[in-house]
Design a protein around this motif. Structure first.
Motif, short mmCIF file in Angstrom:
data_model
loop_
_atom_site.label_atom_id
_atom_site.label_comp_id
_atom_site.label_asym_id
_atom_site.label_seq_id
_atom_site.Cartn_x
_atom_site.Cartn_y
_atom_site.Cartn_z
N SER A 83 0.84 -1.21 0.00
CA SER A 83 0.00 0.00 0.00
C SER A 83 0.87 1.26 0.00
N PHE A 84 1.99 1.18 0.74
CA PHE A 84 2.91 2.33 0.72
C PHE A 84 3.48 2.52 -0.68
N GLU A 85 3.84 1.39 -1.28
CA GLU A 85 4.45 1.44 -2.60
C GLU A 85 3.46 1.99 -3.62
N ALA A 86 2.22 1.53 -3.53
CA ALA A 86 1.20 2.00 -4.47
C ALA A 86 0.99 3.50 -4.32
N LEU A 87 1.05 3.98 -3.09
CA LEU A 87 0.88 5.41 -2.84
C LEU A 87 2.06 6.20 -3.41
N GLU A 88 3.24 5.68 -3.18
CA GLU A 88 4.45 6.38 -3.60
C GLU A 88 4.57 6.40 -5.13
N ARG A 89 4.34 5.23 -5.74
CA ARG A 89 4.52 5.14 -7.20
C ARG A 89 3.27 5.56 -7.96
N ARG A 90 2.21 5.85 -7.22
CA ARG A 90 0.91 6.16 -7.84
C ARG A 90 0.52 5.08 -8.82
N ASP A 91 0.44 3.85 -8.28
CA ASP A 91 0.20 2.67 -9.10
C ASP A 91 -1.18 2.10 -8.76
N PRO A 92 -2.21 2.42 -9.54
CA PRO A 92 -3.56 1.97 -9.21
C PRO A 92 -3.71 0.45 -9.29
N ASP A 93 -2.95 -0.21 -10.17
CA ASP A 93 -3.07 -1.67 -10.28
C ASP A 93 -2.59 -2.35 -9.00
N LEU A 94 -1.42 -1.90 -8.55
CA LEU A 94 -0.88 -2.46 -7.31
C LEU A 94 -1.84 -2.19 -6.15
N ALA A 95 -2.40 -1.00 -6.13
CA ALA A 95 -3.36 -0.64 -5.08
C ALA A 95 -4.55 -1.60 -5.12
N ALA A 96 -5.06 -1.87 -6.31
CA ALA A 96 -6.23 -2.74 -6.43
C ALA A 96 -5.92 -4.15 -5.95
N SER A 97 -4.77 -4.68 -6.34
CA SER A 97 -4.46 -6.05 -5.92
C SER A 97 -4.22 -6.11 -4.41
N THR A 98 -3.69 -5.01 -3.87
CA THR A 98 -3.47 -4.95 -2.42
C THR A 98 -4.80 -5.00 -1.68
N ILE A 99 -5.76 -4.26 -2.23
CA ILE A 99 -7.08 -4.23 -1.60
C ILE A 99 -7.67 -5.64 -1.56
N ASN A 100 -7.43 -6.40 -2.64
CA ASN A 100 -7.95 -7.76 -2.68
C ASN A 100 -7.26 -8.68 -1.66
N GLU A 101 -5.97 -8.44 -1.48
CA GLU A 101 -5.23 -9.34 -0.58
C GLU A 101 -5.72 -9.28 0.86
N ASP A 102 -6.31 -8.15 1.20
CA ASP A 102 -6.79 -8.01 2.57
C ASP A 102 -7.84 -9.07 2.92
N GLU A 103 -8.56 -9.53 1.87
CA GLU A 103 -9.59 -10.55 2.10
C GLU A 103 -9.01 -11.79 2.77
N GLU A 104 -7.82 -12.14 2.31
CA GLU A 104 -7.19 -13.35 2.83
C GLU A 104 -6.90 -13.22 4.33
N LYS A 111 -5.33 -1.61 3.61
CA LYS A 111 -6.31 -1.52 2.52
C LYS A 111 -6.76 -0.07 2.34
N ASN A 112 -6.99 0.58 3.45
CA ASN A 112 -7.44 1.98 3.40
C ASN A 112 -6.38 2.88 2.74
N ILE A 113 -5.12 2.64 3.06
CA ILE A 113 -4.05 3.42 2.44
C ILE A 113 -4.03 3.16 0.93
N ALA A 114 -4.23 1.90 0.57
CA ALA A 114 -4.26 1.56 -0.86
C ALA A 114 -5.40 2.28 -1.57
N LYS A 115 -6.55 2.37 -0.92
CA LYS A 115 -7.69 3.08 -1.51
C LYS A 115 -7.36 4.55 -1.72
N ARG A 116 -6.68 5.13 -0.75
CA ARG A 116 -6.29 6.54 -0.89
C ARG A 116 -5.26 6.71 -2.02
#
Lengths: 243, 277
Positions: free
Chosen positions: A37-58, A105-110
């Protein structure tokens, strides 16, 4: 407590091992979600953010499993002493890890929300640094859990103050940006929530540290922890300097 | 406590004060100091020192052959009747040495009652089972007095309602749980100050066990109860203090909540969690 002997009932031993493994796995996943989530925020990578959000389910799924297993073990084994503490610790730590997953997950959403925004370098650097610190705390406390090392847990417990201090300074910095130019408010609000989430991760890491200490010693940490988060009272002093 | 030079009276540790239950400082009822016991050549107890308090339940736990029942039997001098059994040390009831020559064991057992593992009612009527103790100690004079003691004891033992219409039936015709409660009624009919229980529930089903445990909660209000049990869950449920015995030695004694959540000694830990020591 000295080295634990094996249980007479082998299946009991196996269940406890399974519980520990699940916590370890959950901890690994929480670290991963948070780091990404930090990486997605830093790199502004929406794909990484989306997959991160999914991983929280596990993580959520693992928490349910741990909870169920712990309840069944309490009912069937009627655990005592160190075993009881292990099961209580598993329950508590899994709750903290689940919350950490949610915060990630919340950080990834942001991260998704601020993809198009211009990000001031210095602010991002501060946030990144704070994230690394929180992630380090989480890793350290999970190791302390696996090693049953109360001293390491205690060190994590004391170190949370640093995260709090960083949060304070980021808070002030973000306020300054917002006051400089109202167009920054949207971005800065997202980043402020991100920072708050990281600060909360630190709090959950200290919770886990307390649990590890209890697991090992059978009593709570009695020391008073230095409280670093003073932002609740900050706006008053900000008013004074800003106007 | 009056001055008793031979007894080192420890400051009585106060068991955990339960919420809504005003636990005043508990009074020391029985104190064992440095008790050694031999069966012939074989030593079975090694320097056991234990305090037992009034208005509370003390549980003795430990693996088979650890000496917990042997110790319990020292408290009412039941070991006296075993050939070749020799007891050393100091056991006091209200500061009085129970092994002093002037102490009559029969009188002692009126003050220290015992309930055994297997319910052992006399082959007499329910009434006579309970009236037996007061009769041999000559506590009652009239029939009405006996009837009164029998009713009170059976009521305290939680059995009155079940047997009040058949007091002249044989005690052996009752169910196991009822027989055990009859034995408790018999034990308390002479108003003992201490009640020793040697695995009182190990022959009973869970419901009968629960009834005995409820009874113990009630009885302990004005009794000092010492119970030997193989069920750690039972010790955890009923007692305020728990003592762990191992190989004839008292390893650890503490508040029950401490013993079962955070014992100090590794051997206690291994035993209560079911591990090899």
């Amino acid at each position: 407590m000295e080295q634990q002997h094996e249980h007479i009932v082998r299946s009991y031993e196996e269940e406890l091992a399974l519980l520990n493994n699940k916590i370890a796995k959950m901890g690994g996943l929480a670290e991963q979600v948070l780091g990404q989530s930090f990486e997605a925020l830093e790199r502004r990578d929406p794909d990484l953010a989306a997959s991160t959000i999914n991983e929280d389910e596990e993580i959520d799924e693992l928490q349910r499993e741990i909870e169920e297993q712990a309840v069944v073990m309490i009912a069937r084994r009627q655990p005592m002493a160190y075993d009881l503490r292990q099961i209580m610790a598993a329950l508590r730590i899994s709750t903290d890890l689940e919350r950490i997953g949610d915060l990630g997950k919340n950080i990834a959403k942001r991260a998704v929300a601020v993809v198009s925004e211009q990000q001031p370098k210095q602010l991002m650097l501060g946030l990144k640094h704070m994230g690394e610190l929180a992630l380090g705390q989480l890793k350290e406390v999970l190791d302390a859990f696996i090693e049953r090392d109360a001293d390491r847990a205690l060190a994590v417990w004391y170190k949370d103050e640093e995260i709090d201090a960083m949060y304070n300074s980021l808070f002030r910095e973000l306020l300054t940006y917002m006051m400089e130019d109202p167009r920054n408010i949207g971005l800065c609000t997202h980043l402020l929530f991100g920072a708050k989430n990281i600060e909360r991760v630190g709090d959950h890491a200290t919770n886990i540290a307390e649990t590890v200490y209890y697991l090992v010693h059978g009593r709570a940490i009695t020391d008073q922890r230095p409280k670093g988060d003073t932002t609740a009272s900050t706006p008053v002093s900000m008013k004074r300097t800003a106007v | 406590m009056e001055a008793q030079p031979a007894v080192r009276v420890q400051a009585p540790a106060v068991p955990e004060p339960r919420e809504g239950q005003s636990v005043a400082r508990l009074e020391l009822k029985m104190a064992a100091r440095d008790v050694n016991l031999w069966y012939g050549e074989k030593q079975a107890l090694f320097g056991v020192s234990l305090d037992m308090f009034d208005s509370s339940v003390t549980a003795l736990i430990g693996p088979s052959g650890c000496g917990k029942s042997t110790f319990l039997r020292c408290l009412d001098r039941m070991n006296d009747v075993i050939d070749g059994c020799r007891v050393e040390g100091d056991i006091r009831l209200d500061g009085e040495d129970i092994y002093a020559p002037r102490v009559d064991p029969v009188q002692l057992r009126a003050r220290v009652g015992m309930v055994f593992q297997k319910p052992n009612p006399f082959p007499k009527s329910i009434f006579e089972n309970v009236a037996y103790g007061p009769r041999i100690h000559g506590l009652c004079k009239t029939k009405a007095e006996y009837a009164d003691v029998v009713e009170k004891s059976l009521t305290r033992a939680g059995l009155w309602d079940e047997v009040k219409d058949r007091l002249d039936e044989s005690g052996t015709g009752l169910s196991g749980g009822q027989q055990q409660r009859l034995c408790i009624a018999r034990a308390i009919s002479v108003n003992p100050e201490v009640l020793l229980m040697d695995e009182p529930c190990s022959a009973l089903d869970p419901i009968a066990t629960a009834k005995i445990e409820t009874l113990m909660d009630e009885l302990k209000k004005n009794l000092c109860i010492v119970i030997v049990t193989h069920s750690m869950q039972q010790a955890a449920r009923v007692s305020q203090r728990t003592a762990f015995f191992h190989l004839g030695k008292l390893v650890e004694v503490d508040e029950t909540s401490k013993i079962f959540t955070n014992p100090t000694d590794q051997r206690t830990q291994d035993y209560v969690t079911g591990r090899f020591g």
